[in-house]
Design a protein around this motif. Structure first.
Motif, PDB file in Angstrom:
ATOM      1  N   TYR A  12       0.832  -1.195   0.000  1.00 25.73           N
ATOM      2  CA  TYR A  12       0.000   0.000   0.000  1.00 25.73           C
ATOM      3  C   TYR A  12       0.876   1.259   0.000  1.00 25.73           C
ATOM      4  CZ  TYR A  12      -3.907  -3.018   1.317  1.00 25.73           C
ATOM      5  OH  TYR A  12      -4.877  -3.989   1.357  1.00 25.73           O
ATOM      6  N   CYS A  13       0.533   2.170  -0.858  1.00 28.79           N
ATOM      7  CA  CYS A  13       1.161   3.484  -0.854  1.00 28.79           C
ATOM      8  C   CYS A  13       0.529   4.330   0.245  1.00 28.79           C
ATOM      9  CB  CYS A  13       0.953   4.143  -2.214  1.00 28.79           C
ATOM     10  SG  CYS A  13       1.636   5.803  -2.370  1.00 28.79           S
ATOM     11  N   ASN A  14       1.356   5.137   0.863  1.00 32.79           N
ATOM     12  CA  ASN A  14       0.930   5.964   1.997  1.00 32.79           C
ATOM     13  C   ASN A  14       1.525   7.350   1.823  1.00 32.79           C
ATOM     14  OD1 ASN A  14       2.274   7.063   4.656  1.00 32.79           O
ATOM     15  ND2 ASN A  14       0.426   6.000   5.350  1.00 32.79           N
ATOM     16  N   ALA A  15       0.767   8.376   2.147  1.00 34.44           N
ATOM     17  CA  ALA A  15       1.303   9.729   2.026  1.00 34.44           C
ATOM     18  C   ALA A  15       0.699  10.650   3.082  1.00 34.44           C
ATOM     19  CB  ALA A  15       1.030  10.291   0.635  1.00 34.44           C
ATOM     20  N   ASP A  16       1.549  11.495   3.621  1.00 30.75           N
ATOM     21  CA  ASP A  16       1.137  12.538   4.573  1.00 30.75           C
ATOM     22  C   ASP A  16       1.003  13.819   3.750  1.00 30.75           C
ATOM     23  OD1 ASP A  16       2.303  13.572   7.857  1.00 30.75           O
ATOM     24  OD2 ASP A  16       0.980  14.573   6.446  1.00 30.75           O
ATOM     25  N   ILE A  17      -0.224  14.225   3.526  1.00 31.22           N
ATOM     26  CA  ILE A  17      -0.512  15.296   2.561  1.00 31.22           C
ATOM     27  C   ILE A  17      -1.330  16.393   3.205  1.00 31.22           C
ATOM     28  CG2 ILE A  17      -1.877  15.815   0.484  1.00 31.22           C
ATOM     29  CD1 ILE A  17      -1.019  13.082  -0.606  1.00 31.22           C
ATOM     30  N   TRP A  50      -5.515  21.418   0.028  1.00 33.01           N
ATOM     31  CA  TRP A  50      -5.907  22.823   0.096  1.00 33.01           C
ATOM     32  C   TRP A  50      -7.076  23.006   1.055  1.00 33.01           C
ATOM     33  CZ3 TRP A  50      -3.180  26.799  -1.591  1.00 33.01           C
ATOM     34  CH2 TRP A  50      -2.233  26.570  -2.590  1.00 33.01           C
ATOM     35  N   GLY A  51      -6.888  23.939   1.992  1.00 28.82           N
ATOM     36  CA  GLY A  51      -7.959  24.266   2.918  1.00 28.82           C
ATOM     37  C   GLY A  51      -8.092  23.338   4.098  1.00 28.82           C
ATOM     38  N   THR A  52      -7.107  22.421   4.292  1.00 25.57           N
ATOM     39  CA  THR A  52      -7.189  21.477   5.402  1.00 25.57           C
ATOM     40  C   THR A  52      -5.849  21.383   6.120  1.00 25.57           C
ATOM     41  OG1 THR A  52      -6.454  19.503   4.227  1.00 25.57           O
ATOM     42  CG2 THR A  52      -8.777  20.099   3.998  1.00 25.57           C
ATOM     43  N   VAL A  53      -5.852  20.679   7.225  1.00 24.16           N
ATOM     44  CA  VAL A  53      -4.591  20.314   7.878  1.00 24.16           C
ATOM     45  C   VAL A  53      -4.120  19.016   7.231  1.00 24.16           C
ATOM     46  CG1 VAL A  53      -5.249  21.453  10.019  1.00 24.16           C
ATOM     47  CG2 VAL A  53      -5.808  19.033   9.682  1.00 24.16           C
ATOM     48  N   HIS A  54      -2.958  18.538   7.666  1.00 24.21           N
ATOM     49  CA  HIS A  54      -2.439  17.346   7.012  1.00 24.21           C
ATOM     50  C   HIS A  54      -3.209  16.104   7.424  1.00 24.21           C
ATOM     51  CE1 HIS A  54      -0.170  15.119  10.209  1.00 24.21           C
ATOM     52  NE2 HIS A  54      -0.284  16.279  10.817  1.00 24.21           N
ATOM     53  N   ASN A  55      -3.302  15.176   6.500  1.00 22.31           N
ATOM     54  CA  ASN A  55      -3.938  13.887   6.721  1.00 22.31           C
ATOM     55  C   ASN A  55      -3.101  12.797   6.083  1.00 22.31           C
ATOM     56  OD1 ASN A  55      -6.539  14.193   8.150  1.00 22.31           O
ATOM     57  ND2 ASN A  55      -7.055  15.514   6.437  1.00 22.31           N
ATOM     58  N   VAL A  56      -3.336  11.586   6.529  1.00 24.88           N
ATOM     59  CA  VAL A  56      -2.648  10.424   5.950  1.00 24.88           C
ATOM     60  C   VAL A  56      -3.598   9.747   4.975  1.00 24.88           C
ATOM     61  CG1 VAL A  56      -1.614   8.179   6.400  1.00 24.88           C
ATOM     62  CG2 VAL A  56      -1.184  10.089   7.966  1.00 24.88           C
ATOM     63  N   TYR A  57      -3.105   9.501   3.790  1.00 24.83           N
ATOM     64  CA  TYR A  57      -3.907   8.887   2.740  1.00 24.83           C
ATOM     65  C   TYR A  57      -3.286   7.552   2.345  1.00 24.83           C
ATOM     66  CZ  TYR A  57      -5.985  13.518   2.294  1.00 24.83           C
ATOM     67  OH  TYR A  57      -6.625  14.707   2.554  1.00 24.83           O
ATOM     68  N   TRP A  58      -4.143   6.650   1.860  1.00 22.44           N
ATOM     69  CA  TRP A  58      -3.716   5.316   1.437  1.00 22.44           C
ATOM     70  C   TRP A  58      -4.185   5.029   0.026  1.00 22.44           C
ATOM     71  CZ3 TRP A  58      -0.569   2.403   4.464  1.00 22.44           C
ATOM     72  CH2 TRP A  58      -0.474   2.726   5.817  1.00 22.44           C
ATOM     73  N   GLY A  59      -3.372   4.281  -0.706  1.00 24.02           N
ATOM     74  CA  GLY A  59      -3.792   3.773  -1.993  1.00 24.02           C
ATOM     75  C   GLY A  59      -4.608   2.507  -1.830  1.00 24.02           C
ATOM     76  N   GLN A  60      -4.994   1.931  -2.953  1.00 26.53           N
ATOM     77  CA  GLN A  60      -5.864   0.759  -2.924  1.00 26.53           C
ATOM     78  C   GLN A  60      -5.086  -0.541  -2.751  1.00 26.53           C
ATOM     79  OE1 GLN A  60      -4.846   2.234  -5.629  1.00 26.53           O
ATOM     80  NE2 GLN A  60      -4.329   0.630  -7.105  1.00 26.53           N
ATOM     81  N   GLY A  61      -3.790  -0.479  -2.914  1.00 27.15           N
ATOM     82  CA  GLY A  61      -2.947  -1.657  -2.730  1.00 27.15           C
ATOM     83  C   GLY A  61      -2.641  -2.353  -4.041  1.00 27.15           C
ATOM     84  N   THR A  62      -1.461  -2.934  -4.112  1.00 26.34           N
ATOM     85  CA  THR A  62      -1.062  -3.720  -5.279  1.00 26.34           C
ATOM     86  C   THR A  62      -0.392  -5.001  -4.787  1.00 26.34           C
ATOM     87  OG1 THR A  62       0.156  -3.676  -7.386  1.00 26.34           O
ATOM     88  CG2 THR A  62       1.183  -2.536  -5.532  1.00 26.34           C
ATOM     89  N   GLN A  63      -0.791  -6.120  -5.379  1.00 25.04           N
ATOM     90  CA  GLN A  63      -0.299  -7.430  -4.923  1.00 25.04           C
ATOM     91  C   GLN A  63       1.091  -7.712  -5.490  1.00 25.04           C
ATOM     92  OE1 GLN A  63      -1.871  -9.912  -2.872  1.00 25.04           O
ATOM     93  NE2 GLN A  63       0.179 -10.818  -2.967  1.00 25.04           N
ATOM     94  N   VAL A  64       1.978  -8.122  -4.610  1.00 24.75           N
ATOM     95  CA  VAL A  64       3.301  -8.615  -5.009  1.00 24.75           C
ATOM     96  C   VAL A  64       3.400 -10.054  -4.530  1.00 24.75           C
ATOM     97  CG1 VAL A  64       5.789  -8.423  -4.652  1.00 24.75           C
ATOM     98  CG2 VAL A  64       4.408  -6.358  -4.973  1.00 24.75           C
ATOM     99  N   THR A  65       3.661 -10.952  -5.458  1.00 23.37           N
ATOM    100  CA  THR A  65       3.802 -12.371  -5.137  1.00 23.37           C
ATOM    101  C   THR A  65       5.149 -12.852  -5.630  1.00 23.37           C
ATOM    102  OG1 THR A  65       1.413 -12.702  -5.353  1.00 23.37           O
ATOM    103  CG2 THR A  65       2.809 -14.664  -5.393  1.00 23.37           C
ATOM    104  N   VAL A  66       5.921 -13.424  -4.716  1.00 22.46           N
ATOM    105  CA  VAL A  66       7.247 -13.926  -5.037  1.00 22.46           C
ATOM    106  C   VAL A  66       7.227 -15.441  -4.898  1.00 22.46           C
ATOM    107  CG1 VAL A  66       9.716 -13.792  -4.559  1.00 22.46           C
ATOM    108  CG2 VAL A  66       8.248 -11.795  -4.136  1.00 22.46           C
ATOM    109  N   SER A  67       7.475 -16.128  -5.988  1.00 22.51           N
ATOM    110  CA  SER A  67       7.456 -17.591  -5.966  1.00 22.51           C
ATOM    111  C   SER A  67       8.847 -18.134  -5.690  1.00 22.51           C
ATOM    112  CB  SER A  67       6.941 -18.129  -7.303  1.00 22.51           C
ATOM    113  OG  SER A  67       7.806 -17.750  -8.348  1.00 22.51           O
ATOM    114  N   SER A  68       8.883 -19.276  -5.033  1.00 19.46           N
ATOM    115  CA  SER A  68      10.183 -19.873  -4.684  1.00 19.46           C
ATOM    116  C   SER A  68      10.687 -20.783  -5.792  1.00 19.46           C
ATOM    117  CB  SER A  68      10.057 -20.660  -3.386  1.00 19.46           C
ATOM    118  OG  SER A  68       9.053 -21.636  -3.494  1.00 19.46           O
TER     119      SER A  68
END
Length: 122
Positions: free
Chosen positions: A96-101, A104-122
């Motif tokens: 998940y991507c995360n950002a402290d942003i 305009w017109g607000t204080v800072h908030n933490v936002y999240w993306g929708q997520g992306t799957q990473v799969t590593v096979s052995s």
């Protein structure tokens, strides 16, 4: 509204590489920091890497990825990247991507993306 959109996940063999990207868009005044978190089923979301959006661009990594992953940011384009090298099966997670942003017109908030799957096979 602020949005974070990730891309670049997928399936890769152990020892391979992937590059994740995250684009921030919307009514953004400034970005304080951006980062990546990973989550596997049944566990809490955990920090992978973060970076400050200043001239220093100070990165911070989880111990498990130090020396293998590199986080970088393109301030002008509001993009954050995660270069993942020497991938291991235990790196498998939804990232998940995360950002402290300040929108305009607000204080800072933490936002999240929708997520992306990473799969590593052995």
């Amino acid at each position: 509204q602020v949005q974070l959109v990730e891309s670049g996940g997928g399936l890769v063999q152990s020892g391979g590489s992937l590059r994740l990207s995250c684009a921030a868009s919307g009514s953004i005044f400034s970005i304080n920091a951006m980062g990546w978190y990973g989550q596997v089923p049944g566990k809490q979301r955990e920090l992978v890497a973060t970076i400050t959006n200043d001239d220093d661009g100070t990165p911070n990594y989880a111990a498990s990825v130090k020396g293998r992953f590199t986080i970088s940011v393109d301030n002008a384009k509001k993009l954050v990247y995660l270069q993942m090298n020497s991938l291991k099966p235990e790196d498998t997670a939804v990232y998940y991507c995360n950002a402290d942003i300040v929108a305009w017109g607000t204080v800072h908030n933490v936002y999240w993306g929708q997520g992306t799957q990473v799969t590593v096979s052995s």
